[in-house]
Design a protein around this motif. Structure first.
Motif, PDB file in Angstrom:
ATOM      1  N   THR A  14       0.826  -1.209   0.000  1.00 12.20           N
ATOM      2  CA  THR A  14       0.000   0.000   0.000  1.00 12.20           C
ATOM      3  C   THR A  14       0.857   1.256   0.000  1.00 12.20           C
ATOM      4  OG1 THR A  14      -0.268  -0.190   2.419  1.00 12.20           O
ATOM      5  CG2 THR A  14      -2.012  -1.106   1.042  1.00 12.20           C
ATOM      6  N   ALA A  15       2.052   1.195   0.591  1.00  8.52           N
ATOM      7  CA  ALA A  15       2.983   2.324   0.527  1.00  8.52           C
ATOM      8  C   ALA A  15       3.395   2.601  -0.913  1.00  8.52           C
ATOM      9  CB  ALA A  15       4.213   2.044   1.385  1.00  8.52           C
ATOM     10  N   GLU A  16       3.577   1.554  -1.686  1.00  9.57           N
ATOM     11  CA  GLU A  16       3.922   1.734  -3.096  1.00  9.57           C
ATOM     12  C   GLU A  16       2.814   2.466  -3.842  1.00  9.57           C
ATOM     13  OE1 GLU A  16       4.769  -2.104  -4.662  1.00  9.57           O
ATOM     14  OE2 GLU A  16       6.706  -2.289  -3.618  1.00  9.57           O
ATOM     15  N   VAL A  17       1.568   2.167  -3.492  1.00  9.26           N
ATOM     16  CA  VAL A  17       0.445   2.867  -4.118  1.00  9.26           C
ATOM     17  C   VAL A  17       0.504   4.353  -3.777  1.00  9.26           C
ATOM     18  CG1 VAL A  17      -2.062   3.096  -4.208  1.00  9.26           C
ATOM     19  CG2 VAL A  17      -1.020   0.822  -4.142  1.00  9.26           C
ATOM     20  N   PHE A  18       0.703   4.658  -2.502  1.00  3.34           N
ATOM     21  CA  PHE A  18       0.748   6.065  -2.100  1.00  3.34           C
ATOM     22  C   PHE A  18       1.949   6.777  -2.705  1.00  3.34           C
ATOM     23  CE2 PHE A  18      -2.844   5.743   0.475  1.00  3.34           C
ATOM     24  CZ  PHE A  18      -3.162   7.001   0.937  1.00  3.34           C
ATOM     25  N   ASN A  19       3.064   6.122  -2.769  1.00  3.50           N
ATOM     26  CA  ASN A  19       4.242   6.751  -3.377  1.00  3.50           C
ATOM     27  C   ASN A  19       4.050   7.009  -4.859  1.00  3.50           C
ATOM     28  OD1 ASN A  19       5.813   7.027  -1.062  1.00  3.50           O
ATOM     29  ND2 ASN A  19       6.684   4.973  -1.255  1.00  3.50           N
ATOM     30  N   GLY A  20       3.063   6.351  -5.466  1.00  5.40           N
ATOM     31  CA  GLY A  20       2.754   6.587  -6.867  1.00  5.40           C
ATOM     32  C   GLY A  20       1.877   7.798  -7.106  1.00  5.40           C
ATOM     33  N   PHE A  21       1.279   8.350  -6.041  1.00  3.62           N
ATOM     34  CA  PHE A  21       0.462   9.555  -6.185  1.00  3.62           C
ATOM     35  C   PHE A  21       1.370  10.771  -6.343  1.00  3.62           C
ATOM     36  CE2 PHE A  21      -2.918   7.437  -3.305  1.00  3.62           C
ATOM     37  CZ  PHE A  21      -3.495   6.800  -4.402  1.00  3.62           C
ATOM     38  N   THR A  22       1.080  11.632  -7.287  1.00  2.94           N
ATOM     39  CA  THR A  22       1.890  12.829  -7.511  1.00  2.94           C
ATOM     40  C   THR A  22       1.823  13.743  -6.293  1.00  2.94           C
ATOM     41  OG1 THR A  22       1.458  12.718  -9.879  1.00  2.94           O
ATOM     42  CG2 THR A  22       2.230  14.829  -9.003  1.00  2.94           C
ATOM     43  N   GLY A  23       2.988  14.131  -5.784  1.00  2.00           N
ATOM     44  CA  GLY A  23       3.045  15.075  -4.664  1.00  2.00           C
ATOM     45  C   GLY A  23       2.359  14.583  -3.418  1.00  2.00           C
ATOM     46  N   VAL A  24       2.443  13.279  -3.157  1.00  2.00           N
ATOM     47  CA  VAL A  24       1.637  12.677  -2.096  1.00  2.00           C
ATOM     48  C   VAL A  24       1.832  13.346  -0.741  1.00  2.00           C
ATOM     49  CG1 VAL A  24       3.357  10.861  -1.675  1.00  2.00           C
ATOM     50  CG2 VAL A  24       0.987  10.501  -1.002  1.00  2.00           C
ATOM     51  N   ASP A  25       3.046  13.731  -0.394  1.00  2.00           N
ATOM     52  CA  ASP A  25       3.299  14.305   0.931  1.00  2.00           C
ATOM     53  C   ASP A  25       3.536  15.825   0.900  1.00  2.00           C
ATOM     54  OD1 ASP A  25       3.194  11.780   2.286  1.00  2.00           O
ATOM     55  OD2 ASP A  25       5.183  11.340   1.479  1.00  2.00           O
ATOM     56  N   LYS A  26       3.316  16.434  -0.243  1.00  2.00           N
ATOM     57  CA  LYS A  26       3.676  17.846  -0.413  1.00  2.00           C
ATOM     58  C   LYS A  26       2.972  18.758   0.590  1.00  2.00           C
ATOM     59  CE  LYS A  26       3.897  21.514  -3.895  1.00  2.00           C
ATOM     60  NZ  LYS A  26       3.609  21.865  -5.324  1.00  2.00           N
ATOM     61  N   SER A  27       1.655  18.658   0.681  1.00  2.00           N
ATOM     62  CA  SER A  27       0.928  19.567   1.575  1.00  2.00           C
ATOM     63  C   SER A  27       1.189  19.223   3.041  1.00  2.00           C
ATOM     64  CB  SER A  27      -0.567  19.547   1.270  1.00  2.00           C
ATOM     65  OG  SER A  27      -1.147  18.307   1.617  1.00  2.00           O
ATOM     66  N   TRP A  28       1.419  17.938   3.341  1.00  2.00           N
ATOM     67  CA  TRP A  28       1.722  17.538   4.718  1.00  2.00           C
ATOM     68  C   TRP A  28       3.054  18.127   5.166  1.00  2.00           C
ATOM     69  CZ3 TRP A  28       0.096  16.492   9.188  1.00  2.00           C
ATOM     70  CH2 TRP A  28       0.890  15.835  10.139  1.00  2.00           C
ATOM     71  N   LEU A  29       4.068  18.008   4.332  1.00  2.00           N
ATOM     72  CA  LEU A  29       5.380  18.546   4.682  1.00  2.00           C
ATOM     73  C   LEU A  29       5.331  20.068   4.774  1.00  2.00           C
ATOM     74  CD1 LEU A  29       7.642  16.223   2.509  1.00  2.00           C
ATOM     75  CD2 LEU A  29       7.243  16.102   4.987  1.00  2.00           C
ATOM     76  N   ARG A  30       4.514  20.688   3.949  1.00  2.00           N
ATOM     77  CA  ARG A  30       4.373  22.142   4.030  1.00  2.00           C
ATOM     78  C   ARG A  30       3.714  22.548   5.347  1.00  2.00           C
ATOM     79  NH1 ARG A  30       0.820  23.106   0.120  1.00  2.00           N
ATOM     80  NH2 ARG A  30       2.439  22.990  -1.482  1.00  2.00           N
ATOM     81  N   LEU A  31       2.677  21.798   5.748  1.00  2.00           N
ATOM     82  CA  LEU A  31       2.031  22.100   7.031  1.00  2.00           C
ATOM     83  C   LEU A  31       3.019  21.959   8.176  1.00  2.00           C
ATOM     84  CD1 LEU A  31      -0.611  22.694   8.638  1.00  2.00           C
ATOM     85  CD2 LEU A  31      -0.903  20.211   8.814  1.00  2.00           C
ATOM     86  N   LEU A  32       3.811  20.900   8.163  1.00  2.00           N
ATOM     87  CA  LEU A  32       4.807  20.699   9.214  1.00  2.00           C
ATOM     88  C   LEU A  32       5.803  21.858   9.245  1.00  2.00           C
ATOM     89  CD1 LEU A  32       5.694  16.893   8.972  1.00  2.00           C
ATOM     90  CD2 LEU A  32       4.123  18.022  10.561  1.00  2.00           C
ATOM     91  N   ALA A  33       6.262  22.280   8.088  1.00  2.00           N
ATOM     92  CA  ALA A  33       7.248  23.362   8.023  1.00  2.00           C
ATOM     93  C   ALA A  33       6.651  24.682   8.482  1.00  2.00           C
ATOM     94  CB  ALA A  33       7.782  23.489   6.598  1.00  2.00           C
ATOM     95  N   ASP A  34       5.402  24.935   8.087  1.00  2.00           N
ATOM     96  CA  ASP A  34       4.775  26.226   8.398  1.00  2.00           C
ATOM     97  C   ASP A  34       4.333  26.335   9.847  1.00  2.00           C
ATOM     98  OD1 ASP A  34       5.162  27.012   5.797  1.00  2.00           O
ATOM     99  OD2 ASP A  34       3.085  26.676   5.163  1.00  2.00           O
ATOM    100  N   THR A  35       4.201  25.194  10.543  1.00  2.00           N
ATOM    101  CA  THR A  35       3.717  25.214  11.929  1.00  2.00           C
ATOM    102  C   THR A  35       4.754  24.697  12.920  1.00  2.00           C
ATOM    103  OG1 THR A  35       2.729  23.018  11.673  1.00  2.00           O
ATOM    104  CG2 THR A  35       1.318  24.931  11.205  1.00  2.00           C
ATOM    105  N   ALA A  36       5.982  24.484  12.461  1.00  2.00           N
ATOM    106  CA  ALA A  36       7.029  23.924  13.336  1.00  2.00           C
ATOM    107  C   ALA A  36       7.158  24.725  14.624  1.00  2.00           C
ATOM    108  CB  ALA A  36       8.361  23.906  12.591  1.00  2.00           C
ATOM    109  N   PRO A  37       7.342  24.048  15.769  1.00  2.00           N
ATOM    110  CA  PRO A  37       7.624  22.610  15.912  1.00  2.00           C
ATOM    111  C   PRO A  37       6.388  21.717  15.904  1.00  2.00           C
ATOM    112  CG  PRO A  37       7.707  23.660  18.051  1.00  2.00           C
ATOM    113  CD  PRO A  37       7.477  24.766  17.053  1.00  2.00           C
ATOM    114  N   ALA A  38       5.178  22.313  15.963  1.00  2.00           N
ATOM    115  CA  ALA A  38       3.949  21.504  15.945  1.00  2.00           C
ATOM    116  C   ALA A  38       2.773  22.425  15.675  1.00  2.00           C
ATOM    117  CB  ALA A  38       3.749  20.782  17.286  1.00  2.00           C
TER     118      ALA A  38
END
Length: 214
Positions: A14-38
């Motif tokens: 199932t990880a392979e399926v998600f890794n096949g989605f374009t930009g799968v973690d893009k918005s998540w990583l942006r949220l983490l960066a914009d709200t660091a440390p949490a």
């Protein structure tokens, strides 16, 4: 069976399926960066960023007008529940901590967004994941219906108990190793990897393929 205890090989698939989605973690990583440390909902900017991220995850919540109560209602929820939310891994949750999260979930789902809607069950679960990514296994409507038959607070409590048992079993199968690294999803937690397993095995076959992307 979609609800069977996932093995490491299942999570890799199932990880392979998600890794096949374009930009799968893009918005998540942006949220983490914009709200660091949490994510801290005492900050107005973080409340706005959370709503933007929820929409990137398919929640389709209208952005409130200045007259809508969403921002103040979300702040009040955070002031009531934020400090009580556990900061442990999904596998390490106690029964009492699961009950606490389920109560917070039920209250968050009822938060008023506008005169036409509340935040809702799916968005509440995803928001709790954003607030406690190592702790909360989120769901969507298809997963909740398939596994628990409803989206009540009691059902979400059962969902977290299921996730805890799965997480404990997966960790026992590869002691001392990082499961996200092992399956090729290092940007997310084990709680999210288990959710991805459910998304691929339950939600995607039903044709709902955009609820967890981004």
């Amino acid at each position: 069976m979609p609800h069977a205890q996932p093995q490491l090989a299942d999570l890799r698939r199932t990880a392979e399926v998600f890794n096949g989605f374009t930009g799968v973690d893009k918005s998540w990583l942006r949220l983490l960066a914009d709200t660091a440390p949490a994510v801290d909902l005492s900050f107005a900017e973080h409340r706005t960023l959370l709503l933007r991220w929820l929409n990137s995850w398919g929640c389709r919540i209208s952005y409130p007008s200045p007259d809508d109560p969403f921002d103040s209602a979300l702040l009040l929820w955070w002031q009531t529940y934020g400090s009580a939310l556990p900061q442990v891994s999904l596998a390490g949750l106690s029964d009492a901590e699961i009950t606490t999260i389920a109560r917070a979930y039920e209250s968050l789902a009822a938060v008023t967004v506008s005169s036409r809607r509340t935040l809702s069950a799916t968005a509440a679960a995803k928001a709790l994941y954003a607030l406690r990514p190592d702790t909360v296994m989120p769901w969507d409507a298809a997963i909740a219906k398939a596994l628990h038959g409803s989206r009540t607070g009691a059902a979400f409590e059962a969902h977290l108990r299921l996730g805890r048992s799965w997480a404990q079993a997966v960790l026992a199968a590869c002691p001392g190793q990082s499961v996200p690294d092992r399956v090729g999803r290092p940007a997310v937690s084990l709680a999210k990897i288990l959710d991805e397993y459910l998304y691929v095995t339950i939600t995607m076959p039903g044709g709902q393929t955009n609820g967890h992307r981004g």
